[in-house]
Design a protein around this motif. Structure first.
Motif, PDB file in Angstrom:
ATOM      1  N   ASP A 119       0.851  -1.191   0.000  1.00 44.50           N
ATOM      2  CA  ASP A 119       0.000   0.000   0.000  1.00 44.50           C
ATOM      3  C   ASP A 119       0.888   1.244   0.000  1.00 44.50           C
ATOM      4  OD1 ASP A 119      -2.245  -1.739   0.368  1.00 44.50           O
ATOM      5  OD2 ASP A 119      -1.788  -1.784   2.506  1.00 44.50           O
ATOM      6  N   TRP A 120       0.328   2.375  -0.468  1.00 46.05           N
ATOM      7  CA  TRP A 120       1.093   3.615  -0.568  1.00 46.05           C
ATOM      8  C   TRP A 120       0.298   4.756   0.051  1.00 46.05           C
ATOM      9  CZ3 TRP A 120       5.931   3.536  -2.844  1.00 46.05           C
ATOM     10  CH2 TRP A 120       6.267   2.355  -3.540  1.00 46.05           C
ATOM     11  N   ALA A 121       0.908   5.417   1.041  1.00 44.96           N
ATOM     12  CA  ALA A 121       0.242   6.552   1.681  1.00 44.96           C
ATOM     13  C   ALA A 121       0.051   7.681   0.672  1.00 44.96           C
ATOM     14  CB  ALA A 121       1.066   7.037   2.867  1.00 44.96           C
ATOM     15  N   GLY A 122      -1.073   8.411   0.804  1.00 43.96           N
ATOM     16  CA  GLY A 122      -1.362   9.491  -0.132  1.00 43.96           C
ATOM     17  C   GLY A 122      -1.617  10.826   0.527  1.00 43.96           C
ATOM     18  N   GLY A 123      -2.178  10.845   1.745  1.00 48.35           N
ATOM     19  CA  GLY A 123      -2.443  12.116   2.400  1.00 48.35           C
ATOM     20  C   GLY A 123      -3.409  11.966   3.549  1.00 48.35           C
ATOM     21  N   VAL A 124      -3.455  12.989   4.399  1.00 47.75           N
ATOM     22  CA  VAL A 124      -4.348  13.017   5.557  1.00 47.75           C
ATOM     23  C   VAL A 124      -4.981  14.403   5.645  1.00 47.75           C
ATOM     24  CG1 VAL A 124      -4.552  12.755   8.054  1.00 47.75           C
ATOM     25  CG2 VAL A 124      -2.904  11.362   6.797  1.00 47.75           C
ATOM     26  N   ALA A 125      -6.292  14.440   5.907  1.00 48.24           N
ATOM     27  CA  ALA A 125      -6.998  15.702   6.113  1.00 48.24           C
ATOM     28  C   ALA A 125      -7.670  15.673   7.482  1.00 48.24           C
ATOM     29  CB  ALA A 125      -8.045  15.919   5.022  1.00 48.24           C
ATOM     30  N   ALA A 126      -7.539  16.760   8.249  1.00 47.30           N
ATOM     31  CA  ALA A 126      -8.166  16.873   9.561  1.00 47.30           C
ATOM     32  C   ALA A 126      -9.426  17.712   9.455  1.00 47.30           C
ATOM     33  CB  ALA A 126      -7.193  17.513  10.547  1.00 47.30           C
ATOM     34  N   HIS A 127     -10.488  17.274  10.143  1.00 50.69           N
ATOM     35  CA  HIS A 127     -11.790  17.953  10.071  1.00 50.69           C
ATOM     36  C   HIS A 127     -12.128  18.589  11.416  1.00 50.69           C
ATOM     37  CE1 HIS A 127     -12.542  16.168   6.133  1.00 50.69           C
ATOM     38  NE2 HIS A 127     -12.038  15.044   6.639  1.00 50.69           N
ATOM     39  N   ALA A 128     -13.069  19.555  11.388  1.00 49.57           N
ATOM     40  CA  ALA A 128     -13.422  20.318  12.583  1.00 49.57           C
ATOM     41  C   ALA A 128     -14.013  19.443  13.675  1.00 49.57           C
ATOM     42  CB  ALA A 128     -14.392  21.440  12.212  1.00 49.57           C
ATOM     43  N   ASP A 129     -14.653  18.341  13.303  1.00 46.98           N
ATOM     44  CA  ASP A 129     -15.275  17.471  14.309  1.00 46.98           C
ATOM     45  C   ASP A 129     -14.280  16.501  14.957  1.00 46.98           C
ATOM     46  OD1 ASP A 129     -14.787  15.679  12.272  1.00 46.98           O
ATOM     47  OD2 ASP A 129     -16.880  15.060  12.001  1.00 46.98           O
ATOM     48  N   GLY A 130     -12.978  16.625  14.600  1.00 43.21           N
ATOM     49  CA  GLY A 130     -11.959  15.758  15.177  1.00 43.21           C
ATOM     50  C   GLY A 130     -11.673  14.502  14.385  1.00 43.21           C
ATOM     51  N   SER A 131     -12.449  14.262  13.339  1.00 43.50           N
ATOM     52  CA  SER A 131     -12.208  13.085  12.508  1.00 43.50           C
ATOM     53  C   SER A 131     -11.109  13.370  11.487  1.00 43.50           C
ATOM     54  CB  SER A 131     -13.495  12.669  11.790  1.00 43.50           C
ATOM     55  OG  SER A 131     -13.900  13.683  10.874  1.00 43.50           O
ATOM     56  N   ALA A 146      -3.277   4.329  -1.618  1.00 46.10           N
ATOM     57  CA  ALA A 146      -3.454   3.326  -2.659  1.00 46.10           C
ATOM     58  C   ALA A 146      -3.272   1.960  -2.032  1.00 46.10           C
ATOM     59  CB  ALA A 146      -2.449   3.540  -3.783  1.00 46.10           C
ATOM     60  N   ALA A 147      -4.196   1.066  -2.299  1.00 42.70           N
ATOM     61  CA  ALA A 147      -4.188  -0.245  -1.653  1.00 42.70           C
ATOM     62  C   ALA A 147      -4.030  -1.354  -2.677  1.00 42.70           C
ATOM     63  CB  ALA A 147      -5.474  -0.453  -0.854  1.00 42.70           C
ATOM     64  N   GLY A 148      -3.268  -2.372  -2.282  1.00 41.43           N
ATOM     65  CA  GLY A 148      -3.045  -3.512  -3.155  1.00 41.43           C
ATOM     66  C   GLY A 148      -4.021  -4.644  -2.927  1.00 41.43           C
ATOM     67  N   GLY A 149      -5.084  -4.402  -2.170  1.00 38.14           N
ATOM     68  CA  GLY A 149      -6.080  -5.430  -1.908  1.00 38.14           C
ATOM     69  C   GLY A 149      -7.377  -4.798  -1.441  1.00 38.14           C
ATOM     70  N   PRO A 150      -8.370  -5.611  -1.063  1.00 38.34           N
ATOM     71  CA  PRO A 150      -9.663  -5.069  -0.604  1.00 38.34           C
ATOM     72  C   PRO A 150      -9.547  -4.448   0.784  1.00 38.34           C
ATOM     73  CG  PRO A 150      -9.635  -7.457  -0.420  1.00 38.34           C
ATOM     74  CD  PRO A 150      -8.368  -7.081  -1.118  1.00 38.34           C
ATOM     75  N   VAL A 151     -10.293  -3.366   1.028  1.00 40.14           N
ATOM     76  CA  VAL A 151     -10.289  -2.664   2.299  1.00 40.14           C
ATOM     77  C   VAL A 151     -11.718  -2.611   2.845  1.00 40.14           C
ATOM     78  CG1 VAL A 151      -9.789  -0.487   3.483  1.00 40.14           C
ATOM     79  CG2 VAL A 151      -8.318  -1.242   1.614  1.00 40.14           C
ATOM     80  N   ALA A 152     -11.875  -2.976   4.114  1.00 35.82           N
ATOM     81  CA  ALA A 152     -13.167  -2.880   4.815  1.00 35.82           C
ATOM     82  C   ALA A 152     -14.282  -3.583   4.051  1.00 35.82           C
ATOM     83  CB  ALA A 152     -13.520  -1.415   5.054  1.00 35.82           C
ATOM     84  N   GLY A 197      -8.188  -4.368  -8.883  1.00 29.92           N
ATOM     85  CA  GLY A 197      -6.963  -4.912  -9.458  1.00 29.92           C
ATOM     86  C   GLY A 197      -5.783  -3.974  -9.266  1.00 29.92           C
ATOM     87  N   ARG A 198      -4.592  -4.551  -9.165  1.00 30.72           N
ATOM     88  CA  ARG A 198      -3.360  -3.798  -8.943  1.00 30.72           C
ATOM     89  C   ARG A 198      -3.549  -2.837  -7.771  1.00 30.72           C
ATOM     90  NH1 ARG A 198       0.521  -4.238 -12.957  1.00 30.72           N
ATOM     91  NH2 ARG A 198       1.310  -2.154 -12.473  1.00 30.72           N
ATOM     92  N   LEU A 199      -3.359  -1.516  -7.964  1.00 35.82           N
ATOM     93  CA  LEU A 199      -3.578  -0.555  -6.882  1.00 35.82           C
ATOM     94  C   LEU A 199      -4.896   0.173  -7.072  1.00 35.82           C
ATOM     95  CD1 LEU A 199      -0.041   1.116  -6.532  1.00 35.82           C
ATOM     96  CD2 LEU A 199      -1.105  -0.513  -4.948  1.00 35.82           C
ATOM     97  N   ASP A 200      -5.716   0.212  -6.013  1.00 35.29           N
ATOM     98  CA  ASP A 200      -6.953   0.993  -6.013  1.00 35.29           C
ATOM     99  C   ASP A 200      -6.778   2.230  -5.147  1.00 35.29           C
ATOM    100  OD1 ASP A 200      -8.073  -0.983  -7.503  1.00 35.29           O
ATOM    101  OD2 ASP A 200      -9.480  -1.695  -5.968  1.00 35.29           O
ATOM    102  N   ALA A 201      -7.493   3.301  -5.483  1.00 33.25           N
ATOM    103  CA  ALA A 201      -7.528   4.487  -4.631  1.00 33.25           C
ATOM    104  C   ALA A 201      -8.528   4.255  -3.512  1.00 33.25           C
ATOM    105  CB  ALA A 201      -7.919   5.707  -5.437  1.00 33.25           C
ATOM    106  N   GLU A 205      -4.314   2.902  -9.645  1.00 26.53           N
ATOM    107  CA  GLU A 205      -4.807   4.207  -9.195  1.00 26.53           C
ATOM    108  C   GLU A 205      -3.989   4.613  -7.969  1.00 26.53           C
ATOM    109  OE1 GLU A 205      -7.297   3.045 -12.064  1.00 26.53           O
ATOM    110  OE2 GLU A 205      -7.325   1.867 -10.213  1.00 26.53           O
ATOM    111  N   ARG A 206      -3.630   5.880  -7.893  1.00 25.99           N
ATOM    112  CA  ARG A 206      -2.876   6.383  -6.746  1.00 25.99           C
ATOM    113  C   ARG A 206      -3.475   7.709  -6.300  1.00 25.99           C
ATOM    114  NH1 ARG A 206       2.675   5.009  -6.269  1.00 25.99           N
ATOM    115  NH2 ARG A 206       2.714   6.524  -4.576  1.00 25.99           N
ATOM    116  N   LEU A 207      -3.562   7.919  -4.987  1.00 26.06           N
ATOM    117  CA  LEU A 207      -3.928   9.222  -4.437  1.00 26.06           C
ATOM    118  C   LEU A 207      -2.672   9.910  -3.926  1.00 26.06           C
ATOM    119  CD1 LEU A 207      -7.232   8.584  -2.460  1.00 26.06           C
ATOM    120  CD2 LEU A 207      -6.929   9.562  -4.728  1.00 26.06           C
ATOM    121  N   TYR A 208      -2.559  11.210  -4.237  1.00 30.76           N
ATOM    122  CA  TYR A 208      -1.389  11.969  -3.803  1.00 30.76           C
ATOM    123  C   TYR A 208      -1.739  13.047  -2.779  1.00 30.76           C
ATOM    124  CZ  TYR A 208       1.737   9.909  -7.270  1.00 30.76           C
ATOM    125  OH  TYR A 208       2.524   9.051  -7.984  1.00 30.76           O
TER     126      TYR A 208
END
Length: 411
Positions: A328-340, A346-352, A358-362, A382-385
């Motif tokens: 997997d490849w890290a792409g970014g983090v966003a902080a929200h006002a509610d604390g979340s 990008a993930a090389g397999g299924p998430v949740a 296939g290959r890398l999914d965003a 697919e990659r998220l930056y």
């Protein structure tokens, strides 16, 4: 030092103008840290001791704190005195808080006429009988230092460095002893692939020999980094800093141009950075195979690697991991006002429980009480930056696709 033979003699000549060390067991204090000498008994050498010089940071004798340790290996033909010239560099780095106060251990390597290449030699000739130098230094010396000085007996607190032959030794130690060292400063390493050129002194001293032969192709390949990299444990990551001069020795035979040290250093860097267990950097400095390169290279290496040395054992991650058992490849983090948080990657397999195209999914995951995960993908990559929070509580994600996510933008 490896190439050519007159380099070692020239380097030794420059050392005669440098300050003499105190007799064994005594100390010499200059501004900043202290230099002292000692010896470590070595079962691997049949009880023969490993002589060393140690740099102790300013205030060591008055404190109680534990310190990271640098193990600095000299080049062919040199002695433990060679590395003492970086004392002022260490003093300045510590004084300006660019690195934590460190202990530096500079072992002497007299074996095989100072051409041991820091290897456990299998050469049995009576002229240069092989010694277990690698085991003596990476095991016996380290154990002695941990028992003698206020160190932390963990890999995260140890860095191994060296120049020329010592650079080859530092590379070998860091890759073959991941459980001992976590970082390596590899300066102008006398390391060659697939084999050393015909006139290399790596062939002359029995370091890579076997039986009556002073050099064995098979032994050299077995001990060299291309054989070590595929076997590394990603859970024991190694940070590596490779540096070389732009005017180092050029092999006179054009067929051996591949073995010029700037070329070999770049090849090492490009091979190491592809290992999931290694994070590598490369610097090409102005200068030749001497201290005009090694002094600034050492300073840069310590500025990069030193802050990551720690005397505190790792205690696990402070937050849950996101991702899969694949790559997997890290792409970014966003902080929200509610604390979340919103995490993009990008993930090389299924998430949740979502489907993997296939290959890398965003993948975009929102944490918190009302968290969710969205996985987007095609059969291609697919990659998220980056991800950014929006005023309405949503998130904007950016990246690329090599597929066709919406049916209108292939590739």
């Amino acid at each position: 030092m490896p190439l050519p033979r007159w380099i070692g003699a020239a380097a030794l000549a420059t050392l005669t103008a440098f300050t003499l060390l105190a007799p064994p067991g005594e100390t010499e204090t200059r501004a900043g840290g202290t230099l002292t000498t000692g010896s470590a008994p070595s079962p691997a050498l049949g009880g023969e001791a490993v002589a060393y010089t140690a740099y102790l940071p300013a205030g060591y004798d008055r404190g109680s704190a534990r310190h990271p340790v640098l193990y600095l290996l000299h080049g062919r033909g040199d002695t433990m005195q060679a590395w003492t010239r970086v004392k002022t560099v260490l003093d300045d780095l510590i004084r300006t808080k660019r690195i934590p106060p460190v202990i530096a251990v500079m072992p002497d390597a007299p074996w095989s006429e100072r051409g041991s290449w820091y290897a456990d030699s299998r050469y049995t000739g009576s002229d240069l009988p092989g010694r277990k130098v690698e085991t003596a230094l990476a095991h016996d010396l380290v154990g002695h230092v941990d028992a003698t000085y206020r160190t932390a007996p963990i890999r995260e607190a140890r860095l191994v460095g060296g120049y020329s032959m010592g650079g080859a030794g530092a590379l070998r130690f860091a890759l073959a002893h991941q459980d001992v060292f976590s970082a390596a400063a590899v300066l102008s390493p006398a390391v060659y692939t697939p084999l050393p050129p015909g006139d290399s002194s790596a062939r002359d001293y029995g370091a890579f020999g076997e039986g009556a032969a002073k050099f064995s192709d098979d032994v050299y390949r077995e001990l060299n980094y291309p054989a070590l990299l595929p076997e590394l444990d990603p859970d024991l990551p190694v940070r590596m800093f490779v540096a070389v001069g732009d005017d180092e020795y050029a092999n006179p035979d054009p067929a051996d141009a591949r073995h010029d040290l700037d070329f070999e250093s770049a090849a090492l860097y490009n091979a190491a950075r592809r290992s999931p267990a290694v994070s590598a950097q490369l610097r090409v400095l102005d200068g030749g195979h001497d201290w005009t390169v090694w002094t600034p290279a050492f300073e840069q290496a310590m500025a990069e690697l030193g802050p990551g040395l720690s005397v505190t054992p790792p205690a696990g991650l402070p937050a849950p991991l996101h991702g899969t058992a694949a790559t997997d490849w890290a792409g970014g983090v966003a902080a929200h006002a509610d604390g979340s948080l919103t995490v993009g990657y990008a993930a090389g397999g299924p998430v949740a429980g979502q489907s993997h195209a296939g290959r890398l999914d965003a993948v975009i995951t929102r944490t918190g009480a009302n968290g969710w995960t969205r996985q987007l993908g095609t059969a291609a990559d697919e990659r998220l930056y980056g991800v950014a929070p929006l005023p309405d509580g949503g998130v904007l994600a950016a990246g690329y696709t090599k597929g066709d996510l919406d049916g209108r933008h292939p590739g």
